[in-house]
Design a protein around this motif. Structure first.
Motif, PDB file in Angstrom:
ATOM      1  N   UNK A 177       0.824  -1.206   0.000  1.00  0.00           N
ATOM      2  CA  UNK A 177       0.000   0.000   0.000  1.00  0.00           C
ATOM      3  C   UNK A 177       0.857   1.255   0.000  1.00  0.00           C
ATOM      4  N   UNK A 178       0.250   2.354  -0.482  1.00  0.00           N
ATOM      5  CA  UNK A 178       0.933   3.648  -0.434  1.00  0.00           C
ATOM      6  C   UNK A 178       1.015   4.190   0.984  1.00  0.00           C
ATOM      7  N   UNK A 179       0.353   3.528   1.910  1.00  0.00           N
ATOM      8  CA  UNK A 179       0.379   3.961   3.305  1.00  0.00           C
ATOM      9  C   UNK A 179       1.554   3.380   4.074  1.00  0.00           C
ATOM     10  N   UNK A 180       2.336   2.519   3.446  1.00  0.00           N
ATOM     11  CA  UNK A 180       3.511   1.930   4.092  1.00  0.00           C
ATOM     12  C   UNK A 180       4.739   2.218   3.236  1.00  0.00           C
ATOM     13  N   UNK A 181       5.882   2.239   3.867  1.00  0.00           N
ATOM     14  CA  UNK A 181       7.134   2.477   3.140  1.00  0.00           C
ATOM     15  C   UNK A 181       7.383   1.349   2.143  1.00  0.00           C
ATOM     16  N   UNK A 182       7.968   1.653   0.986  1.00  0.00           N
ATOM     17  CA  UNK A 182       8.182   0.608  -0.030  1.00  0.00           C
ATOM     18  C   UNK A 182       9.252  -0.381   0.387  1.00  0.00           C
TER      19      UNK A 182
ATOM     20  N   UNK B 168       7.193   6.571  -5.442  1.00  0.00           N
ATOM     21  CA  UNK B 168       7.082   7.891  -6.066  1.00  0.00           C
ATOM     22  C   UNK B 168       8.413   8.391  -6.621  1.00  0.00           C
ATOM     23  N   UNK B 169       9.553   7.892  -6.105  1.00  0.00           N
ATOM     24  CA  UNK B 169      10.862   8.345  -6.583  1.00  0.00           C
ATOM     25  C   UNK B 169      11.928   7.366  -6.105  1.00  0.00           C
ATOM     26  N   UNK B 170      13.133   7.529  -6.698  1.00  0.00           N
ATOM     27  CA  UNK B 170      14.299   6.732  -6.301  1.00  0.00           C
ATOM     28  C   UNK B 170      15.446   7.680  -5.992  1.00  0.00           C
TER      29      UNK B 170
ATOM     30  N   UNK C  24      24.316   3.124  -3.406  1.00  0.00           N
ATOM     31  CA  UNK C  24      23.034   2.551  -2.962  1.00  0.00           C
ATOM     32  C   UNK C  24      21.888   3.211  -3.719  1.00  0.00           C
ATOM     33  N   UNK C  25      20.774   2.474  -3.840  1.00  0.00           N
ATOM     34  CA  UNK C  25      19.532   3.010  -4.380  1.00  0.00           C
ATOM     35  C   UNK C  25      18.430   2.734  -3.366  1.00  0.00           C
ATOM     36  N   UNK C  26      17.567   3.732  -3.154  1.00  0.00           N
ATOM     37  CA  UNK C  26      16.496   3.665  -2.166  1.00  0.00           C
ATOM     38  C   UNK C  26      15.193   4.066  -2.851  1.00  0.00           C
ATOM     39  N   UNK C  27      14.111   3.319  -2.590  1.00  0.00           N
ATOM     40  CA  UNK C  27      12.786   3.653  -3.094  1.00  0.00           C
ATOM     41  C   UNK C  27      12.064   4.540  -2.084  1.00  0.00           C
ATOM     42  N   UNK C  28      11.311   5.529  -2.587  1.00  0.00           N
ATOM     43  CA  UNK C  28      10.643   6.496  -1.734  1.00  0.00           C
ATOM     44  C   UNK C  28       9.146   6.560  -2.033  1.00  0.00           C
ATOM     45  N   UNK C  29       8.364   6.864  -1.012  1.00  0.00           N
ATOM     46  CA  UNK C  29       6.982   7.313  -1.174  1.00  0.00           C
ATOM     47  C   UNK C  29       6.623   8.197   0.008  1.00  0.00           C
ATOM     48  N   UNK C  30       5.374   8.629   0.068  1.00  0.00           N
ATOM     49  CA  UNK C  30       4.982   9.572   1.121  1.00  0.00           C
ATOM     50  C   UNK C  30       5.026   8.956   2.515  1.00  0.00           C
ATOM     51  N   UNK C  31       5.013   7.622   2.598  1.00  0.00           N
ATOM     52  CA  UNK C  31       5.032   6.962   3.902  1.00  0.00           C
ATOM     53  C   UNK C  31       6.437   6.779   4.443  1.00  0.00           C
ATOM     54  N   UNK C  32       7.448   6.900   3.601  1.00  0.00           N
ATOM     55  CA  UNK C  32       8.813   6.729   4.084  1.00  0.00           C
ATOM     56  C   UNK C  32       9.741   6.203   3.015  1.00  0.00           C
ATOM     57  N   UNK C  33      10.932   5.781   3.444  1.00  0.00           N
ATOM     58  CA  UNK C  33      11.969   5.268   2.548  1.00  0.00           C
ATOM     59  C   UNK C  33      12.131   3.771   2.765  1.00  0.00           C
ATOM     60  N   UNK C  34      12.549   3.096   1.703  1.00  0.00           N
ATOM     61  CA  UNK C  34      12.836   1.669   1.801  1.00  0.00           C
ATOM     62  C   UNK C  34      14.232   1.463   2.366  1.00  0.00           C
TER      63      UNK C  34
END
Length: 232
Positions: free
Chosen positions: A99-104, A131-133, A164-174
């Protein structure tokens, strides 16, 4: 006299036989025939629960609908629509996404390589809403890319560093997906080119000097010959 005594017995016997024949519920003439106004029950009245069905059952997917094909979606291919958009247009199935409500979840870092001008990082998207990397070099963010990207240049990396590469969304970072990158000595081709150019220039100068000396010798011999001819 005997006949008169047996006559009442005969009458009683016949009466008993008649009463048994006309007793209610018996039908010696055959099966019971319905009255003229009586109707038989319709066909739908009969129970058909045990009859086998001739229509094959529909295959049901895990989502409870009719089974369909999976979406043509590759998490390692960039500049493609998100899978949920493909599902809405083509009515196909996507892999399960968080979900978009949890970090990827963490993306998969495929490679880090020098391409002649800068270091290029390649990765695959996680099964999550992104939403971004963000790409970091040595713990510091070097570049940020959109959710449709799967590769990007981060400039030169001169020292051994963790990329390193990290996935992002409004809930946080992976969590980060990382590799150690060790740069090669990219100055060797330049040095080799400079040395080769210098050697070529020296060879050219040597040829020019030899030709000039040969021309001088020929000129000198020609002058000597002309002077001898004039003296005689």
């Amino acid at each position: 006299m005997a006949a008169k005594r047996n006559f009442p017995l005969t009458i009683m016997f016949l009466a008993l036989i008649k009463s048994s024949i006309t007793q209610p519920g018996s039908n010696p003439a055959g099966p019971l025939i319905p009255a003229k106004d009586e109707e038989l029950p319709p066909d739908e009245y009969y129970d058909t629960e045990d009859e086998p069905s001739t229509v094959p059952p529909k295959t049901v997917s895990q989502r409870g609908g009719i089974a369909v094909q999976r979406c043509d979606y590759n998490p390692c291919t960039e500049n493609q629509p998100p899978c949920f958009e493909l599902s809405a247009v083509n009515h196909c199935l996507c892999p399960g996404l968080t979900s978009h409500l949890v970090a990827p979840e963490a993306p998969y870092l495929k490679s880090v390589a020098w391409n002649g001008s800068d270091v290029v990082v390649r990765w695959c998207a996680p099964m999550s809403y992104v939403t971004a990397y963000s790409v970091t070099v040595g713990g510091k963010e070097r570049q940020r890319f959109g959710r449709e990207r799967r590769r990007g240049g981060v400039g030169p990396v001169e020292n051994i560093s963790e990329v390193c590469v990290v996935a992002l969304n409004n809930a946080g970072d992976s969590e980060a997906s990382c590799v150690m990158y060790q740069p090669k000595d990219h100055s060797l081709p330049l040095k080799a080119g400079l040395i080769g150019g210098a050697l070529s220039l020296l060879m050219l100068l040597l040829v020019v000097v030899l030709l000039w000396r040969r021309w001088r010798q020929r000129k000198l011999r020609r002058n000597i010959t002309m002077s001898h001819t004039a003296g005689t």
